[in-house]
Design a protein around this motif. Structure first.
Motif, PDB file in Angstrom:
ATOM      1  N   ILE A   1       0.855  -1.194   0.000  1.00  0.00           N
ATOM      2  CA  ILE A   1       0.000   0.000   0.000  1.00  0.00           C
ATOM      3  C   ILE A   1       0.886   1.238   0.000  1.00  0.00           C
ATOM      4  O   ILE A   1       1.786   1.379   0.833  1.00  0.00           O
ATOM      5  N   SER A   2       0.652   2.140  -0.934  1.00  0.00           N
ATOM      6  CA  SER A   2       1.545   3.296  -1.122  1.00  0.00           C
ATOM      7  C   SER A   2       1.473   4.292   0.030  1.00  0.00           C
ATOM      8  O   SER A   2       2.486   4.839   0.448  1.00  0.00           O
ATOM      9  N   ASP A   3       0.286   4.538   0.549  1.00  0.00           N
ATOM     10  CA  ASP A   3       0.105   5.498   1.635  1.00  0.00           C
ATOM     11  C   ASP A   3      -0.532   4.774   2.813  1.00  0.00           C
ATOM     12  O   ASP A   3      -1.715   4.439   2.789  1.00  0.00           O
ATOM     13  N   LYS A   4       0.258   4.541   3.861  1.00  0.00           N
ATOM     14  CA  LYS A   4      -0.208   3.736   4.989  1.00  0.00           C
ATOM     15  C   LYS A   4      -0.645   4.590   6.174  1.00  0.00           C
ATOM     16  O   LYS A   4      -0.860   4.071   7.268  1.00  0.00           O
ATOM     17  N   ARG A   5      -0.778   5.897   5.964  1.00  0.00           N
ATOM     18  CA  ARG A   5      -1.145   6.753   7.088  1.00  0.00           C
ATOM     19  C   ARG A   5      -2.532   6.437   7.630  1.00  0.00           C
ATOM     20  O   ARG A   5      -2.790   6.599   8.822  1.00  0.00           O
ATOM     21  N   ARG A   6      -3.429   5.997   6.769  1.00  0.00           N
ATOM     22  CA  ARG A   6      -4.797   5.705   7.197  1.00  0.00           C
ATOM     23  C   ARG A   6      -5.132   4.222   7.051  1.00  0.00           C
ATOM     24  O   ARG A   6      -6.287   3.854   6.845  1.00  0.00           O
ATOM     25  N   VAL A   7      -4.109   3.389   7.138  1.00  0.00           N
ATOM     26  CA  VAL A   7      -4.344   1.963   6.945  1.00  0.00           C
ATOM     27  C   VAL A   7      -5.253   1.397   8.036  1.00  0.00           C
ATOM     28  O   VAL A   7      -6.060   0.497   7.786  1.00  0.00           O
ATOM     29  N   GLY A   8      -5.165   1.946   9.240  1.00  0.00           N
ATOM     30  CA  GLY A   8      -6.029   1.480  10.319  1.00  0.00           C
ATOM     31  C   GLY A   8      -7.495   1.747  10.030  1.00  0.00           C
ATOM     32  O   GLY A   8      -8.362   0.907  10.286  1.00  0.00           O
ATOM     33  N   VAL A   9      -7.794   2.931   9.481  1.00  0.00           N
ATOM     34  CA  VAL A   9      -9.173   3.272   9.132  1.00  0.00           C
ATOM     35  C   VAL A   9      -9.678   2.375   8.007  1.00  0.00           C
ATOM     36  O   VAL A   9     -10.832   1.928   8.014  1.00  0.00           O
ATOM     37  N   LEU A  10      -8.810   2.098   7.034  1.00  0.00           N
ATOM     38  CA  LEU A  10      -9.192   1.243   5.920  1.00  0.00           C
ATOM     39  C   LEU A  10      -9.505  -0.177   6.385  1.00  0.00           C
ATOM     40  O   LEU A  10     -10.466  -0.797   5.928  1.00  0.00           O
ATOM     41  N   VAL A  11      -8.683  -0.689   7.292  1.00  0.00           N
ATOM     42  CA  VAL A  11      -8.918  -2.039   7.804  1.00  0.00           C
ATOM     43  C   VAL A  11     -10.253  -2.096   8.550  1.00  0.00           C
ATOM     44  O   VAL A  11     -11.039  -3.045   8.389  1.00  0.00           O
ATOM     45  N   LEU A  12     -10.532  -1.072   9.357  1.00  0.00           N
ATOM     46  CA  LEU A  12     -11.810  -1.022  10.071  1.00  0.00           C
ATOM     47  C   LEU A  12     -12.977  -0.973   9.092  1.00  0.00           C
ATOM     48  O   LEU A  12     -13.980  -1.691   9.262  1.00  0.00           O
ATOM     49  N   ALA A  13     -12.852  -0.144   8.045  1.00  0.00           N
ATOM     50  CA  ALA A  13     -13.912  -0.054   7.038  1.00  0.00           C
ATOM     51  C   ALA A  13     -14.114  -1.393   6.341  1.00  0.00           C
ATOM     52  O   ALA A  13     -15.258  -1.797   6.068  1.00  0.00           O
ATOM     53  N   ASP A  14     -13.020  -2.089   6.066  1.00  0.00           N
ATOM     54  CA  ASP A  14     -13.109  -3.396   5.418  1.00  0.00           C
ATOM     55  C   ASP A  14     -13.885  -4.382   6.281  1.00  0.00           C
ATOM     56  O   ASP A  14     -14.753  -5.114   5.801  1.00  0.00           O
ATOM     57  N   TYR A  15     -13.581  -4.413   7.561  1.00  0.00           N
ATOM     58  CA  TYR A  15     -14.254  -5.352   8.450  1.00  0.00           C
ATOM     59  C   TYR A  15     -15.736  -5.022   8.599  1.00  0.00           C
ATOM     60  O   TYR A  15     -16.574  -5.928   8.695  1.00  0.00           O
ATOM     61  N   VAL A  16     -16.066  -3.744   8.626  1.00  0.00           N
ATOM     62  CA  VAL A  16     -17.479  -3.364   8.709  1.00  0.00           C
ATOM     63  C   VAL A  16     -18.217  -3.802   7.448  1.00  0.00           C
ATOM     64  O   VAL A  16     -19.319  -4.369   7.518  1.00  0.00           O
ATOM     65  N   LEU A  17     -17.612  -3.573   6.284  1.00  0.00           N
ATOM     66  CA  LEU A  17     -18.233  -3.990   5.022  1.00  0.00           C
ATOM     67  C   LEU A  17     -18.412  -5.502   4.965  1.00  0.00           C
ATOM     68  O   LEU A  17     -19.458  -6.009   4.541  1.00  0.00           O
ATOM     69  N   ILE A  18     -17.386  -6.238   5.381  1.00  0.00           N
ATOM     70  CA  ILE A  18     -17.454  -7.697   5.342  1.00  0.00           C
ATOM     71  C   ILE A  18     -18.503  -8.222   6.306  1.00  0.00           C
ATOM     72  O   ILE A  18     -19.262  -9.151   5.985  1.00  0.00           O
ATOM     73  N   LEU A  19     -18.586  -7.620   7.486  1.00  0.00           N
ATOM     74  CA  LEU A  19     -19.601  -8.034   8.457  1.00  0.00           C
ATOM     75  C   LEU A  19     -21.000  -7.810   7.895  1.00  0.00           C
ATOM     76  O   LEU A  19     -21.873  -8.694   7.991  1.00  0.00           O
ATOM     77  N   VAL A  20     -21.230  -6.637   7.304  1.00  0.00           N
ATOM     78  CA  VAL A  20     -22.537  -6.349   6.704  1.00  0.00           C
ATOM     79  C   VAL A  20     -22.833  -7.338   5.581  1.00  0.00           C
ATOM     80  O   VAL A  20     -23.956  -7.839   5.447  1.00  0.00           O
ATOM     81  N   PHE A  21     -21.830  -7.649   4.778  1.00  0.00           N
ATOM     82  CA  PHE A  21     -22.000  -8.578   3.664  1.00  0.00           C
ATOM     83  C   PHE A  21     -22.363  -9.973   4.164  1.00  0.00           C
ATOM     84  O   PHE A  21     -23.289 -10.609   3.650  1.00  0.00           O
ATOM     85  N   TYR A  22     -21.638 -10.465   5.170  1.00  0.00           N
ATOM     86  CA  TYR A  22     -21.922 -11.790   5.719  1.00  0.00           C
ATOM     87  C   TYR A  22     -23.338 -11.854   6.307  1.00  0.00           C
ATOM     88  O   TYR A  22     -24.055 -12.844   6.123  1.00  0.00           O
ATOM     89  N   VAL A  23     -23.704 -10.819   7.050  1.00  0.00           N
ATOM     90  CA  VAL A  23     -25.038 -10.800   7.661  1.00  0.00           C
ATOM     91  C   VAL A  23     -26.113 -10.774   6.590  1.00  0.00           C
ATOM     92  O   VAL A  23     -27.115 -11.504   6.672  1.00  0.00           O
ATOM     93  N   LEU A  24     -25.917  -9.964   5.549  1.00  0.00           N
ATOM     94  CA  LEU A  24     -26.897  -9.872   4.471  1.00  0.00           C
ATOM     95  C   LEU A  24     -27.031 -11.200   3.733  1.00  0.00           C
ATOM     96  O   LEU A  24     -28.146 -11.674   3.467  1.00  0.00           O
TER      97      LEU A  24
END
Length: 497
Positions: A295-318
């Motif tokens: 990843i070229s810019d890792k300054r917000r990698v923590g936010v991206l990982v959190l967003a990924d997990y929220v999306l995946i959780l919503v997807f699994y539940v749906l």
């Protein structure tokens, strides 16, 4: 997967990294989740998957912090070696302020002197620029026993992965070729002893397809196979199309009021298997170095990982909720795609039914050689980490055979994917997802604190930086293993002889 330090490769944007992580996590485990949801009850399942998603996110932040710590340790060792080389070439007598705090014979835990720290300038030692795989981090932070336990854990997990893949492909082919596609008896489930082709039973057809699959894909284990960019794009596109179709068609049927699902709110007997399925379905920790480092810019990698997990959780539940409301829980297949292949009340377009039925065949077949080669290489590393060459027969024959034979044997004995996923996730998955990341971040902190001093702050530090969180994860992992094991024992005892 468990190798050494490798080149970062071509960089990509944080958004691309988010998509790659989503594609990595959402795989075969998601297809087994609807049946596990139905068995455990919708209320219990929602609570458990939300909590396990949170736990997986926590250990993902542990892994990212450990990756940064590993990069920092590598930089310090290089700088220390440079200082040692400089001191060897200079005068033997020097002012005390110019002497290195640690020479060749000093313990590694002794702090590095201020002059070395000043020479570091503005360099941030915690930048994640070198890809340090999980096995290399284990070698850096664990003792020999810990390293061996890590390799045993990753090998067992990969064996489970291969057994799941080896069973999923022939089972999908068997259901597509032996199922009823005339729309006359949609949703009917068959027994393994039912006929498929004349006197050939469905179980025999499954084994024929398994044999063919191994003969076609197994030989790749004897060579090197690498995933290409275009292959990844193809499998990702297939995945998105298939999952979107299943959700949309299930929602359409539910909206018409023809859904057959009447799931209970809670059924504790299904919780142990749901736990294993959820752990397996959130697995990505072992591949994070390959995903995060480029990843070229890792300054917000923590936010991206959190967003990924929220999306995946919503997807699994749906996906799971639409499945258990659309289909009768007793008629849900281990592989959810199969519920669309012979149920024309949900999907009456033959081409789309065959597409969903064969979807696991296309995607899993491309991943099987990658996992097999990774497992083969981990076996080599476990037995011979110090380098050197193996005899040709051992390298090209023995290791590939011990990679293929156990999972194929398991697949020949059972094609119960829900059980395979549950056991793999509950045991080896718990070690890879919970225990190893927690131990890496804990010992990584202990290793770097005396070396770099208290003024060095890891910018990729986990939000759960207190060590109590580490102990909480380890306690949770141990409790889950005991609970799952006790449930299996009780279940087998109640079955009787």
């Amino acid at each position: 997967m468990a190798g050494g330090i490798t080149e970062t490769g071509e960089l990509y944007s944080p958004l691309v990294g988010l998509v790659y992580m989503f594609n990595l996590i959402v795989g075969t485990g998601a297809l087994t989740m609807p049946r596990a949801f139905a068995a455990a009850g919708w209320a219990v399942s929602l609570a458990l998957i939300a909590f396990l998603g949170f736990m997986s996110y926590m250990t993902t932040t542990f892994m990212i912090e450990a990756m940064a710590a590993a990069n920092a340790q590598l930089r310090w060792k290089r700088r220390e070696q440079e200082e040692v080389d400089d001191s060897d070439s200079s005068s033997e007598y020097s002012n005390d302020n110019d002497v290195l705090c640690r020479g060749r014979s000093e313990p590694e835990s002794k702090p590095i002197c201020r002059s070395v720290k000043r020479s570091a300038g503005h360099v941030d030692h915690f930048d994640i620029v070198e890809r340090v795989e999980m096995g290399q981090m284990a070698s850096m932070f664990f003792n020999k026993g810990g390293v061996n336990m890590f390799y045993v854990c990753i090998i067992v997990y990969l064996y489970g992965d291969l057994a799941i893949y080896a069973a999923a492909v022939p089972m999908s082919l068997m259901e597509v070729t032996c199922g009823n596609h005339s729309c006359g008896a949609g949703g009917l489930k068959y027994n393994d002893t039912d006929p498929c082709w004349g006197s050939v039973s469905r179980e025999d057809a499954y084994r024929v397809f398994l044999t063919a699959f191994m003969l076609l894909v197994g030989p790749f284990t004897f060579f090197n196979a690498q995933k290409t960019k275009y292959l990844q794009i193809f499998t990702s596109l297939m995945r998105w199309i298939a999952f979107t179709m299943m959700i949309v068609f299930a929602v359409i049927r539910i909206s018409k009021g023809t859904g057959e699902g009447r799931p209970p709110a809670a059924s504790l007997s299904g919780v142990p298997n749901l736990f294993g399925v959820c752990v397996y379905s959130f697995m990505c920790q072992h591949s994070l170095p390959s995903l995060v480092t480029p990843i070229s810019d890792k300054r917000r990698v923590g936010v991206l990982v959190l967003a990924d997990y929220v999306l995946i959780l919503v997807f699994y539940v749906l996906l799971s909720l639409t499945a258990i409301l659309c289909f009768d829980g007793s008629l849900l297949y281990d592989m959810y795609t199969l519920n669309f292949t012979d149920n024309c009340a949900v999907l009456d377009v033959p081409f789309l039914r065959y597409f969903l039925g064969l979807f696991p065949v296309f995607t899993i077949s491309t991943n099987f050689p990658i996992i097999a080669v990774t497992l083969r290489n981990n076996w080599k590393t476990l037995f011979h980490r110090d380098g050197g060459a193996y005899p040709w027969v051992v390298d090209r024959v023995v290791f590939p055979l011990i990679t293929l034979i156990p999972p194929v044997t398991v697949a020949f004995c059972t094609h119960n994917l829900e059980t395979l996923v549950g056991i793999t996730g509950a045991y080896a998955g718990t070690g890879i997802q919970y225990v190893v990341p927690s131990c890496l971040v804990y010992y990584g902190r202990r290793r770097l604190q005396p070396v770099m001093g208290g003024d060095a702050v890891n910018k990729h530090r986990s939000p759960f930086h207190h060590n109590l969180w580490v102990w909480f994860v380890l306690l949770w992992a141990a409790s889950c293993l005991m609970f799952v094991t006790a449930n299996i024992i009780l279940t087998e005892t109640h079955k009787g002889p």
